[in-house]
Design an enzyme around this catalytic site. Sequence first.
Site, PDB file in Angstrom:
ATOM      1  N   CYS A  88       0.863  -1.177   0.000  1.00  0.00           N
ATOM      2  CA  CYS A  88       0.000   0.000   0.000  1.00  0.00           C
ATOM      3  C   CYS A  88       0.901   1.229   0.000  1.00  0.00           C
ATOM      4  CB  CYS A  88      -0.910  -0.023   1.224  1.00  0.00           C
ATOM      5  SG  CYS A  88      -2.042   1.368   1.233  1.00  0.00           S
ATOM      6  N   CYS A 237      -3.359   6.944  -4.906  1.00  0.00           N
ATOM      7  CA  CYS A 237      -3.088   5.502  -4.798  1.00  0.00           C
ATOM      8  C   CYS A 237      -1.650   5.170  -5.243  1.00  0.00           C
ATOM      9  CB  CYS A 237      -4.095   4.687  -5.614  1.00  0.00           C
ATOM     10  SG  CYS A 237      -4.005   2.921  -5.237  1.00  0.00           S
TER      11      CYS A 237
HETATM   12  O1  PYC Z   1      -1.869   3.815  -1.961  1.00  0.00           O
HETATM   13  O2  PYC Z   1      -1.372   1.820  -2.739  1.00  0.00           O
HETATM   14  C1  PYC Z   1      -2.153   2.620  -2.221  1.00  0.00           C
HETATM   15  C2  PYC Z   1      -3.496   2.146  -1.847  1.00  0.00           C
HETATM   16  C3  PYC Z   1      -4.045   0.925  -2.106  1.00  0.00           C
HETATM   17  C4  PYC Z   1      -5.330   0.936  -1.577  1.00  0.00           C
HETATM   18  C5  PYC Z   1      -5.541   2.174  -1.005  1.00  0.00           C
HETATM   19  N1  PYC Z   1      -4.405   2.893  -1.186  1.00  0.00           N
END
Ligand code: PYC
Length: 311
Positions: A88, A237
């Site tokens: 993550c 993300c």
């Molecule tokens: O930042 O990799 C990320 C992530 C995955 C799910 C929520 N954030």
Amino acid sequence: MRNVMVVDSHTAGEPTRVVLEGGPDLGSGSLPERLNVFRERFDWFRSAVVNEPRGSDVLVGALLCAPVDPACSAGVIFFNNVSYLGMCGHGTIGLIATLAHLGHIQPGRHLIETPVGIVTTELHEDGRVTVHNIPSYRYASQVHLLIEGHGSVTGDIAWGGNWFFLVEDHKQELSLERVEQLTDFAWRIRQALERNGITGANDALIDHIELFAPGSPGSHSRNFVLCPGKAYDRSPCGTGTSAKLACLAESAKLAPGEVWIQESILGSRFEASYHREGDAIYPHITGEAFVTMEARLIMNERDPFWKGIGH
Ligand code: PYC
């Protein structure tokens, strides 16, 4: 009665809850082995930490573990409202900001062990954090899908520490006001992938859907990312941006070292780039997290919802 010490933070709007003390004993195996023990025997703990009434669908948990490799500063297993995450990006930035907040680490490089490999992180003097992610790659390109009530879309399948389906030709306006419609649309994409038996490598479930549109001035792109438990990522993300870099690299649309500014649906940003080693693409993701709370979770077995609603 169980007491669990946590620190909450958010990275570009997306929350992380780091469990410091009071977590289950997962033994001393490798991180993938400990993840299996977590999933098989202590799934209630995942739910108790992140689900209502203590948490919410959007919260990502990070169980701090002793690393196997002594070169690592920490080990971590990430989890969410329904399951577990390989890696993550926003959570790793949150973890490093949390360890710095507690005075456990200083600016510089820190290795972090995860179930999918070791990531190098860099805590900068100004508080920003760079995550040098595990190698990422595009698994399939130009995959056609028929979406109920919409028609066809074309997307790429890529790995950035989790599995993503990345779509540009969706005809959706990516704005915060449209989060409900975007969630519904992305969920229908996920269902279509499952219905058609489309997976990542080794039949892996593709449980993150990523929609892209042009970004606002100063960024290269805006995204909307739907996470496995139907919450949308408030940040750009980290693993999703890694998957995007892999696709851009494969299409020769971004050169090694070139900067890519990825904007989230909130307008928050990650700065990203990659380097190549042979065929492998190594993403670098920079962002900032802010600690929001230090707390003690109380798990009282007399409470009918002590394991979290739904567990
Ligand atoms: O930042 O990799 C990320 C992530 C995955 C799910 C929520 N954030």
